[in-house]
Design a protein around this motif. Structure first.
Motif, PDB file in Angstrom:
ATOM      1  N   SER A 225       0.806  -1.210   0.000  1.00  0.00           N
ATOM      2  CA  SER A 225       0.000   0.000   0.000  1.00  0.00           C
ATOM      3  C   SER A 225       0.845   1.268   0.000  1.00  0.00           C
ATOM      4  O   SER A 225       0.365   2.340   0.396  1.00  0.00           O
ATOM      5  CB  SER A 225      -0.947   0.004   1.204  1.00  0.00           C
ATOM      6  OG  SER A 225      -1.955  -0.959   1.020  1.00  0.00           O
ATOM      7  N   ALA A 226       2.097   1.148  -0.464  1.00  0.00           N
ATOM      8  CA  ALA A 226       2.943   2.318  -0.730  1.00  0.00           C
ATOM      9  C   ALA A 226       3.087   3.238   0.469  1.00  0.00           C
ATOM     10  O   ALA A 226       2.908   4.456   0.358  1.00  0.00           O
ATOM     11  CB  ALA A 226       2.389   3.099  -1.927  1.00  0.00           C
ATOM     12  N   GLN A 227       3.419   2.683   1.626  1.00  0.00           N
ATOM     13  CA  GLN A 227       3.661   3.525   2.789  1.00  0.00           C
ATOM     14  C   GLN A 227       5.063   4.133   2.705  1.00  0.00           C
ATOM     15  O   GLN A 227       5.928   3.641   1.989  1.00  0.00           O
ATOM     16  CB  GLN A 227       3.496   2.710   4.075  1.00  0.00           C
ATOM     17  CG  GLN A 227       2.104   2.133   4.245  1.00  0.00           C
ATOM     18  CD  GLN A 227       1.016   3.189   4.274  1.00  0.00           C
ATOM     19  OE1 GLN A 227       0.911   3.972   5.189  1.00  0.00           O
ATOM     20  NE2 GLN A 227       0.182   3.222   3.227  1.00  0.00           N
ATOM     21  N   GLY A 251      -7.676  -0.781  -6.987  1.00  0.00           N
ATOM     22  CA  GLY A 251      -7.834  -2.053  -6.317  1.00  0.00           C
ATOM     23  C   GLY A 251      -6.560  -2.657  -5.748  1.00  0.00           C
ATOM     24  O   GLY A 251      -6.501  -2.998  -4.566  1.00  0.00           O
ATOM     25  N   ILE A 252      -5.522  -2.772  -6.584  1.00  0.00           N
ATOM     26  CA  ILE A 252      -4.347  -3.535  -6.160  1.00  0.00           C
ATOM     27  C   ILE A 252      -3.648  -2.879  -4.980  1.00  0.00           C
ATOM     28  O   ILE A 252      -3.229  -3.551  -4.035  1.00  0.00           O
ATOM     29  CB  ILE A 252      -3.390  -3.691  -7.354  1.00  0.00           C
ATOM     30  CG1 ILE A 252      -4.088  -4.462  -8.479  1.00  0.00           C
ATOM     31  CG2 ILE A 252      -2.115  -4.405  -6.939  1.00  0.00           C
ATOM     32  CD1 ILE A 252      -3.310  -4.509  -9.774  1.00  0.00           C
ATOM     33  N   VAL A 253      -3.536  -1.544  -5.013  1.00  0.00           N
ATOM     34  CA  VAL A 253      -2.796  -0.867  -3.949  1.00  0.00           C
ATOM     35  C   VAL A 253      -3.554  -0.905  -2.616  1.00  0.00           C
ATOM     36  O   VAL A 253      -2.988  -0.616  -1.563  1.00  0.00           O
ATOM     37  CB  VAL A 253      -2.504   0.588  -4.382  1.00  0.00           C
ATOM     38  CG1 VAL A 253      -3.759   1.445  -4.264  1.00  0.00           C
ATOM     39  CG2 VAL A 253      -1.374   1.189  -3.576  1.00  0.00           C
ATOM     40  N   ASN A 254      -4.819  -1.269  -2.649  1.00  0.00           N
ATOM     41  CA  ASN A 254      -5.605  -1.371  -1.413  1.00  0.00           C
ATOM     42  C   ASN A 254      -5.354  -2.671  -0.654  1.00  0.00           C
ATOM     43  O   ASN A 254      -5.973  -2.900   0.389  1.00  0.00           O
ATOM     44  CB  ASN A 254      -7.099  -1.287  -1.735  1.00  0.00           C
ATOM     45  CG  ASN A 254      -7.500   0.091  -2.214  1.00  0.00           C
ATOM     46  OD1 ASN A 254      -7.087   1.092  -1.641  1.00  0.00           O
ATOM     47  ND2 ASN A 254      -8.277   0.143  -3.282  1.00  0.00           N
ATOM     48  N   ALA A 255      -4.474  -3.514  -1.185  1.00  0.00           N
ATOM     49  CA  ALA A 255      -4.268  -4.835  -0.585  1.00  0.00           C
ATOM     50  C   ALA A 255      -3.806  -4.741   0.871  1.00  0.00           C
ATOM     51  O   ALA A 255      -4.097  -5.637   1.674  1.00  0.00           O
ATOM     52  CB  ALA A 255      -3.260  -5.624  -1.409  1.00  0.00           C
ATOM     53  N   GLY A 256      -3.084  -3.667   1.205  1.00  0.00           N
ATOM     54  CA  GLY A 256      -2.593  -3.531   2.579  1.00  0.00           C
ATOM     55  C   GLY A 256      -3.737  -3.436   3.581  1.00  0.00           C
ATOM     56  O   GLY A 256      -3.721  -4.104   4.624  1.00  0.00           O
ATOM     57  N   ALA A 325     -11.682   1.494   7.449  1.00  0.00           N
ATOM     58  CA  ALA A 325     -10.629   1.364   6.435  1.00  0.00           C
ATOM     59  C   ALA A 325     -11.145   0.626   5.206  1.00  0.00           C
ATOM     60  O   ALA A 325     -10.791   0.969   4.067  1.00  0.00           O
ATOM     61  CB  ALA A 325      -9.424   0.637   7.034  1.00  0.00           C
ATOM     62  N   ILE A 326     -11.990  -0.380   5.415  1.00  0.00           N
ATOM     63  CA  ILE A 326     -12.567  -1.093   4.269  1.00  0.00           C
ATOM     64  C   ILE A 326     -13.482  -0.184   3.468  1.00  0.00           C
ATOM     65  O   ILE A 326     -13.432  -0.148   2.230  1.00  0.00           O
ATOM     66  CB  ILE A 326     -13.348  -2.333   4.754  1.00  0.00           C
ATOM     67  CG1 ILE A 326     -12.378  -3.378   5.305  1.00  0.00           C
ATOM     68  CG2 ILE A 326     -14.158  -2.937   3.612  1.00  0.00           C
ATOM     69  CD1 ILE A 326     -11.432  -3.968   4.277  1.00  0.00           C
ATOM     70  N   PHE A 327     -14.301   0.580   4.169  1.00  0.00           N
ATOM     71  CA  PHE A 327     -15.156   1.528   3.458  1.00  0.00           C
ATOM     72  C   PHE A 327     -14.309   2.565   2.723  1.00  0.00           C
ATOM     73  O   PHE A 327     -14.601   2.947   1.577  1.00  0.00           O
ATOM     74  CB  PHE A 327     -16.103   2.219   4.442  1.00  0.00           C
ATOM     75  CG  PHE A 327     -16.921   3.303   3.808  1.00  0.00           C
ATOM     76  CD1 PHE A 327     -17.720   3.042   2.709  1.00  0.00           C
ATOM     77  CD2 PHE A 327     -16.880   4.595   4.301  1.00  0.00           C
ATOM     78  CE1 PHE A 327     -18.467   4.042   2.111  1.00  0.00           C
ATOM     79  CE2 PHE A 327     -17.622   5.602   3.708  1.00  0.00           C
ATOM     80  CZ  PHE A 327     -18.418   5.320   2.610  1.00  0.00           C
ATOM     81  N   HIS A 328     -13.235   3.007   3.361  1.00  0.00           N
ATOM     82  CA  HIS A 328     -12.336   3.983   2.748  1.00  0.00           C
ATOM     83  C   HIS A 328     -11.729   3.430   1.463  1.00  0.00           C
ATOM     84  O   HIS A 328     -11.691   4.109   0.428  1.00  0.00           O
ATOM     85  CB  HIS A 328     -11.229   4.342   3.748  1.00  0.00           C
ATOM     86  CG  HIS A 328     -10.408   5.516   3.314  1.00  0.00           C
ATOM     87  ND1 HIS A 328      -9.868   6.423   4.183  1.00  0.00           N
ATOM     88  CD2 HIS A 328     -10.024   5.940   2.086  1.00  0.00           C
ATOM     89  CE1 HIS A 328      -9.214   7.355   3.537  1.00  0.00           C
ATOM     90  NE2 HIS A 328      -9.282   7.075   2.253  1.00  0.00           N
ATOM     91  N   LEU A 329     -11.249   2.186   1.515  1.00  0.00           N
ATOM     92  CA  LEU A 329     -10.598   1.630   0.314  1.00  0.00           C
ATOM     93  C   LEU A 329     -11.606   1.422  -0.815  1.00  0.00           C
ATOM     94  O   LEU A 329     -11.264   1.577  -2.005  1.00  0.00           O
ATOM     95  CB  LEU A 329      -9.835   0.355   0.646  1.00  0.00           C
ATOM     96  CG  LEU A 329     -10.555  -0.953   0.918  1.00  0.00           C
ATOM     97  CD1 LEU A 329     -10.851  -1.696  -0.390  1.00  0.00           C
ATOM     98  CD2 LEU A 329      -9.682  -1.836   1.810  1.00  0.00           C
TER      99      LEU A 329
END
Length: 559
Positions: A225-227, A251-256, A325-329
């Motif tokens: 998630s590119a931290q 989608g993909i970057v939300n994997a974190g 966080a799930i709603f955010h992603l």
């Protein structure tokens, strides 16, 4: 009926296989097979989600012994539905957008394989399936980013992404090995049950298992998630096709965020890890938001915007608001996906016409003739500070009267208030012909967003974590010492106020251009434009490593 979850990754996988086998017969029209597969996948995901909403109990369905299992639970079905929606949008857009690109059919085969891997990841019921899907996503993303075989930059930054992913995958692999070594099973439901029964289990050298595993899971999530310090791959992957950027940012970057939520039964027993998760998310959100404002490349700016949003998502996990966080992603995924596709359309239009294409909404709200009249700054400052506070406080009190007794919720309210203030502050500076109309529209939009955000996030909590008291335990695990908590709030508030004052001072004295403060501000702005030289530092380290390797190689040959 819930066994149909096994078909979720199978449908796009079958579409990819048929597309490859029939491409020689049907030509480019073969991509319609994948389009039909995407529609079927979306219908299946919607049906399974409806079953879960209707009260179907969670279940685990397996193809093998101890591996190859998929979960029928709220998190997997909600994420599968989101992936199906976004992938269908991207596919429909790509059918025409990619028509002049080389490797047209290959792109859609890779897209189907990526969707299958994503669906397998979110529904994985055991650690082996999760690890396989996790690795496949990294490899397939490398091939999608390098779709243009002639672009050296696309392959260079695609490889950069692949290497960063490999660094981040190692902690997840170590966590899986530790869990299997301790409990003797790969099954996630069995592991979570064992963790709940034995939260004080230890691992090598007597280290607490849940703390070590949670820390490793968090590290893996940071890379995906590119931290901050693991973020450089994200803004530099813009050489890939726009549909790939949309899929990656949506989608993909939300994997974190998904990974941390999947291992929520582990994080709920930790005491310190969530504090570090919060700090990393906070730092990333600030860095990403600031760097976004200083980039003059539209796609790169969107990349740093995504980095900032990923920071907020991880920060929400750090304060215990996992369902938020799930709603955010999901909200960010839908927003950023359409934004990237629109950016591709704007760039395409700009190549055909002089100037930036006209936007009717911008013209309606802002209008073109700026006026010098402004309302007293004391009145506007009061509105700017009090309106967001009132909207946030009332909306949360209606949903949850105890919200101000939860430390994590207070942190989120604070950042929501800062965001609202920043929004109204920026509105005040826009110099519209009719500032009251602009302010009214902005306040109305902010109120709708906050109320919607509050109600939906509350519904997500009830759906994802229905177990009584579980969310309360997560907030307890994220609890920060009161002294540190107050110091953090004051520090962040000072940084934000200092930023506002600096921007105001630079704006007032920009015309002079010679004062010490202006020169200092311009130097800081140049530092931001160069992205804190993090990418340059990594490039220098790479050159040093290559030079050192070459020297060692020469020494060994001489020997």
């Amino acid at each position: 009926m819930d066994k149909l979850v096994l078909l979720l990754p199978a449908l796009p996988l079958l579409a990819a296989l048929l597309t490859r086998l029939l491409s020689g017969v049907l030509g480019r029209s073969v991509v319609r097979i994948g389009l039909a597969g995407s529609v079927l996948t979306l219908l299946l995901a919607a049906f399974l989600l409806w079953l879960k909403l209707d009260g179907q109990a969670p279940a685990l369905h397996s193809l093998g012994t101890g591996w190859g299992s998929l979960l029928f639970d709220p998190l997997s079905l909600l994420m599968a539905f989101v992936i199906a929606v976004i992938s269908l949008i991207v596919r429909v857009y790509s059918v025409r957008y990619m028509v002049e690109e080389a490797g047209y059919v290959r792109f859609f085969i890779l897209l189907d394989l990526m969707v299958a891997a994503l669906l397998m990841m979110v529904a994985a019921g055991d650690l082996i399936t999760l690890l396989v899907a996790w690795q496949l996503i990294g490899v397939l993303l490398y091939f999608l980013l390098g779709q243009d075989m002639r672009s050296v930059a696309a392959h260079r930054y695609g490889f950069w992404t692949l290497i960063t992913y490999r660094f981040g995958d190692l902690p997840l692999l170590m966590a899986a090995v530790l869990l299997f070594h301790t409990f003797g099973t790969w099954s996630l439901p069995e592991i979570f049950a064992q963790v709940k029964a034995h939260p004080d289990a230890t691992t090598f050298m007597g280290l607490p298992l849940v703390e070590v595993v949670a820390a490793l899971i968090a590290l893996a999530a940071f890379a995906r998630s590119a931290q901050f310090l693991l973020h450089t791959w994200l803004p530099y992957t813009m050489e890939g096709p726009t549909p790939v950027s949309a899929l990656m940012h949506a989608g993909i970057v939300n994997a974190g965020g998904f990974l941390i939520n999947r291992f929520a039964p582990v994080f709920v027993h930790t005491s310190e890890v969530l504090h570090w998760v919060f700090l990393v998310g906070l730092l990333t959100s600030l860095m990403g938001s600031v760097l976004m404002l200083t980039q003059n490349d539209i796609k790169k700016s969107l990349g740093y915007s995504t980095m900032g949003q990923m920071g907020f998502m991880i920060m929400e996990c750090g304060v215990g608001a996992f369902s938020l966080a799930i709603f955010h992603l999901i909200a960010h995924g839908l927003f950023k996906g359409t934004l990237f596709l629109n950016a591709g359309g704007v760039i395409g239009e700009a190549r055909k016409h002089d100037g930036v294409p006209k936007d009717d909404l911008y013209t309606f709200i802002i209008e073109k003739q700026p006026q010098g009249n402004r309302y007293p700054w004391v009145l506007m400052a009061a509105l700017t500070l009090l309106v967001p506070l009132g909207v946030l406080g009332l909306s949360h009190l209606v949903v949850d009267p105890d919200v101000f007794h939860k430390q994590g919720a207070v942190v989120l309210l604070f950042f929501g208030w800062v965001t609202g203030v920043q929004l109204l502050f920026a509105t005040y500076n826009m110099r519209s012909e009719n500032p009251w109309r602009l302010v009214t529209l902005i306040v109305f939009s902010f109120t709708v967003v906050v109320i919607g955000y509050t109600l939906i996030s509350h519904a997500f909590t009830q759906f994802l974590y229905p177990e009584a008291g579980f969310i309360g335990k997560l907030y307890d695990a994220a609890h920060i010492d009161l002294t540190w908590f107050n110091a953090l709030i004051v520090l962040v508030a000072l940084v934000i106020v200092l930023g506002w004052l600096s921007a105001y001072y630079a704006d007032r004295h920009a015309a002079q251009g010679k004062s010490f403060g202006t020169r200092l501000w311009m130097s800081f702005y140049a530092l931001l434009m160069r992205e804190f030289y993090v990418a340059d530092l990594y490039a220098a380290l790479t050159r040093g490593l290559l030079a050192g390797s070459a020297r060692v190689n020469s020494w060994l040959r001489w020997g």
